[in-house]
Design a protein around this motif. Structure first.
Motif, PDB file in Angstrom:
ATOM      1  N   ALA B  37      23.524 137.186 -35.668  1.00 23.17           N
ATOM      2  CA  ALA B  37      22.724 138.436 -35.333  1.00 23.17           C
ATOM      3  C   ALA B  37      22.578 138.714 -33.781  1.00 23.17           C
ATOM      4  N   GLN B  40      26.349 139.804 -33.130  1.00 23.89           N
ATOM      5  CA  GLN B  40      26.580 141.179 -33.556  1.00 23.89           C
ATOM      6  C   GLN B  40      25.829 142.180 -32.784  1.00 23.89           C
ATOM      7  N   THR B  41      24.584 141.691 -32.501  1.00 19.42           N
ATOM      8  CA  THR B  41      23.662 142.819 -31.581  1.00 19.42           C
ATOM      9  C   THR B  41      24.365 142.997 -30.228  1.00 19.42           C
ATOM     10  N   HIS B  48      20.948 143.623 -34.834  1.00 22.89           N
ATOM     11  CA  HIS B  48      21.056 143.108 -36.208  1.00 22.89           C
ATOM     12  C   HIS B  48      19.951 141.844 -36.307  1.00 22.89           C
ATOM     13  N   TYR B  49      19.347 141.695 -37.499  1.00 23.51           N
ATOM     14  CA  TYR B  49      18.478 140.444 -37.480  1.00 23.51           C
ATOM     15  C   TYR B  49      18.939 139.549 -38.874  1.00 23.51           C
ATOM     16  N   TYR B  50      18.306 138.594 -38.979  1.00 26.04           N
ATOM     17  CA  TYR B  50      18.544 137.916 -40.026  1.00 26.04           C
ATOM     18  C   TYR B  50      17.307 137.857 -40.993  1.00 26.04           C
ATOM     19  N   LEU B  57      22.452 138.509 -42.687  1.00 25.89           N
ATOM     20  CA  LEU B  57      22.332 139.325 -41.829  1.00 25.89           C
ATOM     21  C   LEU B  57      22.347 140.553 -41.950  1.00 25.89           C
ATOM     22  N   TRP B  58      21.610 141.345 -41.303  1.00 20.75           N
ATOM     23  CA  TRP B  58      21.579 142.768 -41.618  1.00 20.75           C
ATOM     24  C   TRP B  58      21.506 143.621 -40.306  1.00 20.75           C
ATOM     25  N   MET B  59      22.002 144.798 -40.340  1.00 24.16           N
ATOM     26  CA  MET B  59      21.581 145.709 -39.005  1.00 24.16           C
ATOM     27  C   MET B  59      20.531 146.593 -39.502  1.00 24.16           C
ATOM     28  N   LYS B  60      19.539 146.573 -38.336  1.00 21.35           N
ATOM     29  CA  LYS B  60      18.539 147.691 -38.705  1.00 21.35           C
ATOM     30  C   LYS B  60      19.042 148.897 -38.764  1.00 21.35           C
ATOM     31  N   GLU B  62      20.728 150.076 -41.529  1.00 26.14           N
ATOM     32  CA  GLU B  62      22.007 150.285 -42.320  1.00 26.14           C
ATOM     33  C   GLU B  62      21.716 150.843 -43.534  1.00 26.14           C
TER      34      GLU B  62
END
Lengths: 127, 127
Positions: B37, B40-41, B48-50, B57-60, B62
């Motif tokens: 994360a 990716q950020t 991006h967070y986990y 992993l997700w992108m805030k 998304e």
């Protein structure tokens, strides 16, 4: 319902707590609390944390004198993080910086921002 | 030394990340990152967070479109917490509030502060 009952502590019984300067909004530090730390913070008006490394409750400033006087307590949508506005006595950071977040990350590496506002050796030798 | 190499991840490989509004300094949310994360950020300029519950992993933004554009990255004295200033698109909170910390704790109980700045149903239905 009490604050403790509202909050969601993790599997270790801890919740992250962010403190910010009540006057400026500057983020000062992040540390963990257990239920006893939340209770002591509410009861005394001074921020208490739980040290994961020392496995004990501690009051911020108990050694340095740099206590944090509670001005406002917020919690987030999931009730699993606290945001506390404080009147910070002295510096929040043991390095002498007002905030623990005194380093920025640049392409060239870490950069220190701002001057120290407190002499860390003097603060901890005062006791 | 890279940022990843500077940071101290916990025993689960995670580090807490606080985001604040780059324009106002308002604290928006706190969530966890793993090394991917953080990478990716840095690579995308979008936070991006986990997710511990979904284990991914997700992108805030998304799903909601409420992305966080990175303006500055700080880390604390122990290098075990990140503080990221962002240009927040839409609301940070899934409830529609600009910040996830929209509730204060008062002696009379929790109080909601401020109005919602975004319609959460519309944001998540937009996809």
């Amino acid at each position: 319902m009490s604050l403790i009952e509202q909050l969601k502590f993790d599997t270790n019984g801890l919740i992250p707590a962010i403190t910010r300067d009540a006057a400026t909004g500057e983020v000062l530090m992040m540390a963990f609390m257990n239920a006893a730390a939340v209770e002591q913070t509410l009861a005394t008006g001074r921020v208490h944390y739980y040290s994961r490394s020392r496995r004990k409750l501690w009051m911020k400033g108990e050694t340095s004198g740099h206590v944090q006087l509670v001005r406002e307590i917020r919690f987030d949508c999931d009730a699993d993080c606290l945001l506390i506005s404080v009147a910070q006595q002295g510096a929040a950071c043991h390095t002498g910086h007002h905030s623990c977040f005194y380093r920025t990350w640049e392409e060239t590496g870490a950069q220190v921002q701002g001057e120290k506002t407190s002499d860390p050796l003097a603060a901890y030798a005062r006791q």
